[in-house]
Scaffold this motif. Sequence first.
Motif, PDB file in Angstrom:
ATOM      1  N   GLY A 279       7.376   2.210  -1.687  1.00  0.00           N
ATOM      2  CA  GLY A 279       6.474   1.130  -2.112  1.00  0.00           C
ATOM      3  C   GLY A 279       6.907   0.514  -3.438  1.00  0.00           C
TER       4      GLY A 279
ATOM      5  N   VAL B 223      -6.928   2.771  -0.033  1.00  0.00           N
ATOM      6  CA  VAL B 223      -7.278   1.692   0.894  1.00  0.00           C
ATOM      7  C   VAL B 223      -7.979   2.335   2.095  1.00  0.00           C
ATOM      8  CG1 VAL B 223      -6.352  -0.099   2.430  1.00  0.00           C
ATOM      9  CG2 VAL B 223      -5.335   0.264   0.159  1.00  0.00           C
TER      10      VAL B 223
ATOM     11  N   CYS C 247       3.442   1.039   3.038  1.00  0.00           N
ATOM     12  CA  CYS C 247       4.455   2.009   2.589  1.00  0.00           C
ATOM     13  C   CYS C 247       3.742   3.313   2.264  1.00  0.00           C
ATOM     14  CB  CYS C 247       5.170   1.507   1.337  1.00  0.00           C
ATOM     15  SG  CYS C 247       5.919  -0.123   1.474  1.00  0.00           S
ATOM     16  N   SER C 248       2.767   3.701   3.099  1.00  0.00           N
ATOM     17  CA  SER C 248       1.908   4.822   2.727  1.00  0.00           C
ATOM     18  C   SER C 248       2.211   6.117   3.472  1.00  0.00           C
ATOM     19  CB  SER C 248       0.438   4.437   2.854  1.00  0.00           C
ATOM     20  OG  SER C 248       0.259   3.269   3.588  1.00  0.00           O
TER      21      SER C 248
ATOM     22  N   GLY D 244       5.948  12.898  -0.706  1.00  0.00           N
ATOM     23  CA  GLY D 244       7.402  13.033  -0.560  1.00  0.00           C
ATOM     24  C   GLY D 244       8.106  12.706  -1.862  1.00  0.00           C
TER      25      GLY D 244
ATOM     26  N   LEU E 228      -4.190   3.453   8.971  1.00  0.00           N
ATOM     27  CA  LEU E 228      -4.432   2.073   8.521  1.00  0.00           C
ATOM     28  C   LEU E 228      -4.117   1.063   9.621  1.00  0.00           C
ATOM     29  CD1 LEU E 228      -3.025   2.098   4.861  1.00  0.00           C
ATOM     30  CD2 LEU E 228      -5.420   1.982   5.562  1.00  0.00           C
TER      31      LEU E 228
ATOM     32  N   ARG F 194       6.971  15.251   4.030  1.00  0.00           N
ATOM     33  CA  ARG F 194       7.738  14.113   4.541  1.00  0.00           C
ATOM     34  C   ARG F 194       6.896  13.486   5.658  1.00  0.00           C
ATOM     35  NH1 ARG F 194      10.842  18.819   4.926  1.00  0.00           N
ATOM     36  NH2 ARG F 194      12.599  18.975   3.481  1.00  0.00           N
TER      37      ARG F 194
ATOM     38  N   SER G 159      10.541  15.230  -4.025  1.00  0.00           N
ATOM     39  CA  SER G 159      11.927  14.991  -3.609  1.00  0.00           C
ATOM     40  C   SER G 159      12.987  15.540  -4.558  1.00  0.00           C
ATOM     41  CB  SER G 159      12.139  13.481  -3.469  1.00  0.00           C
ATOM     42  OG  SER G 159      13.456  13.226  -3.082  1.00  0.00           O
TER      43      SER G 159
ATOM     44  N   PHE H  16      14.427   8.218  -0.461  1.00  0.00           N
ATOM     45  CA  PHE H  16      15.137   7.774  -1.670  1.00  0.00           C
ATOM     46  C   PHE H  16      16.400   7.013  -1.277  1.00  0.00           C
ATOM     47  CE2 PHE H  16      13.306   9.098  -5.688  1.00  0.00           C
ATOM     48  CZ  PHE H  16      12.194   9.765  -5.217  1.00  0.00           C
TER      49      PHE H  16
ATOM     50  N   GLY I 264       4.876   5.292  -3.687  1.00  0.00           N
ATOM     51  CA  GLY I 264       5.987   6.235  -3.760  1.00  0.00           C
ATOM     52  C   GLY I 264       7.279   5.458  -3.976  1.00  0.00           C
ATOM     53  N   ILE I 265       8.402   6.112  -3.729  1.00  0.00           N
ATOM     54  CA  ILE I 265       9.693   5.449  -3.951  1.00  0.00           C
ATOM     55  C   ILE I 265       9.840   4.201  -3.072  1.00  0.00           C
ATOM     56  CG2 ILE I 265      10.895   7.024  -2.332  1.00  0.00           C
ATOM     57  CD1 ILE I 265      12.420   5.305  -5.420  1.00  0.00           C
TER      58      ILE I 265
ATOM     59  N   HIS J  50       9.952   7.481   6.271  1.00  0.00           N
ATOM     60  CA  HIS J  50      11.406   7.610   6.066  1.00  0.00           C
ATOM     61  C   HIS J  50      11.891   9.049   6.199  1.00  0.00           C
ATOM     62  CE1 HIS J  50      10.485   3.676   4.526  1.00  0.00           C
ATOM     63  NE2 HIS J  50      11.759   3.385   4.447  1.00  0.00           N
TER      64      HIS J  50
ATOM     65  N   ILE K  10       0.860  -1.187   0.000  1.00  0.00           N
ATOM     66  CA  ILE K  10       0.000   0.000   0.000  1.00  0.00           C
ATOM     67  C   ILE K  10       0.893   1.232   0.000  1.00  0.00           C
ATOM     68  CG2 ILE K  10      -1.922   1.188   1.109  1.00  0.00           C
ATOM     69  CD1 ILE K  10      -2.603  -1.481   2.458  1.00  0.00           C
TER      70      ILE K  10
ATOM     71  N   ASP L  67      -2.189   2.386  -4.899  1.00  0.00           N
ATOM     72  CA  ASP L  67      -1.936   3.789  -4.524  1.00  0.00           C
ATOM     73  C   ASP L  67      -3.079   4.654  -5.043  1.00  0.00           C
ATOM     74  OD1 ASP L  67       0.887   5.619  -3.825  1.00  0.00           O
ATOM     75  OD2 ASP L  67      -0.917   6.597  -4.542  1.00  0.00           O
TER      76      ASP L  67
ATOM     77  N   ASN M 154      14.824  10.795   4.150  1.00  0.00           N
ATOM     78  CA  ASN M 154      15.742   9.915   3.420  1.00  0.00           C
ATOM     79  C   ASN M 154      15.090   8.746   2.701  1.00  0.00           C
ATOM     80  OD1 ASN M 154      18.465  11.039   4.026  1.00  0.00           O
ATOM     81  ND2 ASN M 154      17.680  10.820   6.113  1.00  0.00           N
TER      82      ASN M 154
ATOM     83  N   ALA N 267      15.822  21.729   0.677  1.00  0.00           N
ATOM     84  CA  ALA N 267      14.401  21.992   0.855  1.00  0.00           C
ATOM     85  C   ALA N 267      14.207  22.562   2.254  1.00  0.00           C
ATOM     86  CB  ALA N 267      13.618  20.698   0.701  1.00  0.00           C
TER      87      ALA N 267
END
Length: 375
Positions: free
Chosen positions: A26, A191, A222-223, A59, A230, A324, A63, A353, A23-24, A348, A20, A44, A351, A284
């Motif tokens: 998931g 979801v 990974c949401s 994010g 969730l 983030r 990024s 990526f 992004g990078i 994350h 779920i 997603d 970080n 950023a």
Amino acid sequence: MYFKELNTHENLQSKKIAIIGGGIVGTTTAWSLASLGYQVVLIDKELNERLDLSQNLSGTKASLGILMGNTFRRSSGRSWRLRQRSMELWPDLIQKLSTKENPLKINRPLIQLARSTKEYEFMLALASKRKDLGVTTIKNFSSKNMSRSWPQSQYGGLISRNDGRIDPTALMKGLIIALQQLRVELIKAKVSCLERKYKKGKYWLIHLENDNHLQTDAVIICSANGSESLIKKLGYNRPIAAVLGQVITLRINDQKSWDKWPAVLSSNGVNLIPDNHNKLLLGATVEPGTAANALELINMMSMDGNSPKWMEEALINSQWKGLRARPQDRPAPLLEKLEEGLILNTAHYKNGFLLAPACAEWVGKNLCENTISSQ
Ligand SMILES: Cc1cc2nc3c(=O)[nH]c(=O)nc-3n(C[C@H](O)[C@H](O)[C@H](O)COP(=O)(O)OP(=O)(O)OC[C@H]3O[C@@H](n4cnc5c(N)ncnc54)[C@H](O)[C@@H]3O)c2cc1C
């Protein structure tokens, strides 16, 4: 009770895993699990959606794509290990995803400028321990005669030859193509909740907002900022806070070049990334919450009064902001097997990526072991 029971390769294909969040984190996890032989479905809510720069982006969409693994200030612990493993995995992953139509590479090196003599002394000590990783110091360097001078550089700095940057948009494109080749099922939906079920063993029912649902053997969350709600419904409390970041692209008003510039120059806490011959990415800001503050952007552009004249004269070409996800009561990321068939790989913070490949590898290892563990 802790016990280990490794699955054999034959039964991996019969295991359906839902991820779920696309992004990078998931997508890298989906690629890694599909490469191991699992049947993977990636869900997603924003899949294939057009970028709307007026809104807060995810994010991944916001990024800068900087991979800064070797200049980390600590030399032990989980964060250091994950960074080092990712730095090992990235070149191989890039090579596998790169195609003629969508070439990928890590642009190197990365330079960090010191803000004081004390910081430079710290950098000297760090570089002496990191020679093997390609980290050395630069001192007494003058950028005055360079085509486009650097911001204040009188104290010296750190050059990291293996750290750098990857174009995040091209990378995401490469990952999606690779997922399609690995026959990963891509579902655009939100979801709404997850349900544990038991019938000849445990399985998961994933409820989608469009009233559809699907059934899988395991779920990897990974949401990012969508993760907390969730797992709350399943009895887990992992508070996550949004931290906004603003980025701008400057269009430079001269005919000079980026001669002697690194791929990433980090100064006064701001990353400067040359892009094409006359563009510079700047990012950023770090702003707790979801509302952007215009003053933060102005401060970033002035770099505490250290921005060179050519930067001050540049025009803003584009700007965007993204969120983030930061764990509130423990260090980032949340990398944890909550129970059999339910893994967190999320939050994350700064970080995602950098850490994506090492975290994806961790998920692969923990998915096929009958243990409850956290990294
Ligand atoms: C301005 C900025 C610059 C950054 N620069 C860097 C950098 O240079 N290097 C670096 O390593 N990191 C950087 N980061 C951090 C990095 O971008 C993030 O850590 C990373 O993108 C997190 O990836 P992710 O896949 O976990 O989350 P996200 O990219 O936020 O993706 C989460 C996805 O989950 C989906 N989702 C959420 N809830 C649900 C749900 N209920 N159902 C379905 N889908 C759901 C969302 O639609 C989203 O696509 C930066 C962040 C920002 C904001």
